[in-house]
Design a protein around this motif. Structure first.
Motif, PDB file in Angstrom:
ATOM      1  N   ALA A  96       4.607  -4.395  -3.620  1.00  0.00           N
ATOM      2  CA  ALA A  96       3.838  -3.531  -4.521  1.00  0.00           C
ATOM      3  C   ALA A  96       4.148  -3.869  -5.975  1.00  0.00           C
ATOM      4  CB  ALA A  96       4.144  -2.062  -4.234  1.00  0.00           C
ATOM      5  N   THR A 131      -0.009   6.300 -10.285  1.00  0.00           N
ATOM      6  CA  THR A 131      -0.170   4.992  -9.681  1.00  0.00           C
ATOM      7  C   THR A 131       1.193   4.348  -9.461  1.00  0.00           C
ATOM      8  OG1 THR A 131      -0.282   3.834 -11.803  1.00  0.00           O
ATOM      9  CG2 THR A 131      -2.365   4.684 -10.897  1.00  0.00           C
ATOM     10  N   TRP A 132       1.203   3.242  -8.722  1.00  0.00           N
ATOM     11  CA  TRP A 132       2.469   2.525  -8.512  1.00  0.00           C
ATOM     12  C   TRP A 132       3.101   2.162  -9.847  1.00  0.00           C
ATOM     13  CZ3 TRP A 132       5.929   1.547  -4.822  1.00  0.00           C
ATOM     14  CH2 TRP A 132       6.901   0.571  -5.098  1.00  0.00           C
ATOM     15  N   SER A 133       2.322   1.598 -10.761  1.00  0.00           N
ATOM     16  CA  SER A 133       2.880   1.177 -12.052  1.00  0.00           C
ATOM     17  C   SER A 133       3.381   2.364 -12.857  1.00  0.00           C
ATOM     18  CB  SER A 133       1.836   0.410 -12.853  1.00  0.00           C
ATOM     19  OG  SER A 133       1.543  -0.833 -12.235  1.00  0.00           O
ATOM     20  N   ASP A 139      -5.501   0.008  -1.464  1.00  0.00           N
ATOM     21  CA  ASP A 139      -5.560   1.471  -1.476  1.00  0.00           C
ATOM     22  C   ASP A 139      -6.479   2.085  -0.429  1.00  0.00           C
ATOM     23  OD1 ASP A 139      -7.734   0.358  -2.730  1.00  0.00           O
ATOM     24  OD2 ASP A 139      -7.675   1.675  -4.494  1.00  0.00           O
ATOM     25  N   THR A 164       1.353  -5.640  -8.822  1.00  0.00           N
ATOM     26  CA  THR A 164       1.057  -4.903 -10.049  1.00  0.00           C
ATOM     27  C   THR A 164       1.735  -5.508 -11.278  1.00  0.00           C
ATOM     28  OG1 THR A 164       2.879  -3.374  -9.563  1.00  0.00           O
ATOM     29  CG2 THR A 164       0.662  -2.712  -8.853  1.00  0.00           C
ATOM     30  N   PRO A 187      -1.666   0.550  -5.157  1.00  0.00           N
ATOM     31  CA  PRO A 187      -2.286  -0.423  -6.063  1.00  0.00           C
ATOM     32  C   PRO A 187      -3.725  -0.744  -5.658  1.00  0.00           C
ATOM     33  CG  PRO A 187      -0.068  -1.122  -5.479  1.00  0.00           C
ATOM     34  CD  PRO A 187      -0.394   0.048  -4.611  1.00  0.00           C
ATOM     35  N   SER A 234       0.801  -1.233   0.000  1.00  0.00           N
ATOM     36  CA  SER A 234       0.000   0.000   0.000  1.00  0.00           C
ATOM     37  C   SER A 234       0.829   1.276   0.000  1.00  0.00           C
ATOM     38  CB  SER A 234      -0.961  -0.003   1.201  1.00  0.00           C
ATOM     39  OG  SER A 234      -0.252   0.083   2.427  1.00  0.00           O
TER      40      SER A 234
END
Length: 206
Positions: free
Chosen positions: A102, A70-72, A48, A106, A44, A19
């Motif tokens: 994370a 976002t994380w990605s 979240d 993802t 993600p 997170s």
């Protein structure tokens, strides 16, 4: 080899290590801070939800990350900043777990980072009543920072390692670790899964 590394700190939205909602990064070259970066992250999906306890710690609310990458979307930016450096963090097991978990949820491929824990370094380098980051950082000459701000925490971690290396006369991360009797953690190796052999089947004639 010079004292080169990247200090890293994550804040999380909830107890899930996936997170991540904020990251701070500090690049050190030759024992000097040469670059810093920090930003908010939209955690993600599925990880979240912001919990009240976490918000109380770092002050980041869901509305703060609503328009964040976002994380990605930010993962390459993080990896490009860190390069092939050893990652330094206070309680490094936590921050490396956030990074790897994370990435895992993802579908990102996490580089095989080595890591050094500034908490372990501080316990060997100083004699203190507490080795919490603010106390250890003050012993290293870095006091009065905003604890649980990811970038400020990463900067504090960096200062602990820089100061400990100076005290130990260590010119690089590995020499510092050896002199203090701590370990530079190697990347986790994931063994490929081997398919289980299937039991032979025999058809019975009708």
């Amino acid at each position: 080899m010079p004292l080169d590394f990247t200090a890293i700190d994550f804040e999380t939205a909830n107890p899930s290590p996936a997170s991540a909602c904020s990251v701070g990064l500090v690049r050190v070259r030759g024992g000097e801070v040469v670059a810093t970066a920090g930003w908010l992250i939209r955690p993600p999906a599925g990880h979240d939800e912001f919990q009240e306890w976490n918000i109380k710690i770092h002050g980041i609310h869901p509305s703060d990350v609503a328009s964040a990458a976002t994380w990605s979307e930010q993962f390459d930016r993080l990896c490009n900043f860190a390069g092939a450096d050893v990652l330094v963090a206070h309680n490094a097991g936590f921050d490396l777990k956030v990074l790897r978990t994370a990435a895992e949820v993802t579908g990102e491929v996490c580089p095989p980072y080595r890591s050094l824990c500034s908490l372990q370094v501080a316990r060997k380098a100083y004699v203190l009543d507490s080795y919490r980051l603010p106390v250890a950082a003050a012993a290293a000459g870095f006091a009065e920072f905003s604890h649980h701000d990811a970038l400020a925490d990463a900067r504090a971690c960096a200062q602990i390692v820089i100061d400990a290396a100076r005290r130990a006369g260590a010119s690089d991360v590995d020499t510092l670790a050896d002199s203090l009797g701590v370990r530079v953690s190697e990347p986790r190796v994931v063994e490929p899964r081997v398919a289980e052999p299937q039991a032979a089947t025999h058809e019975r004639a009708a």
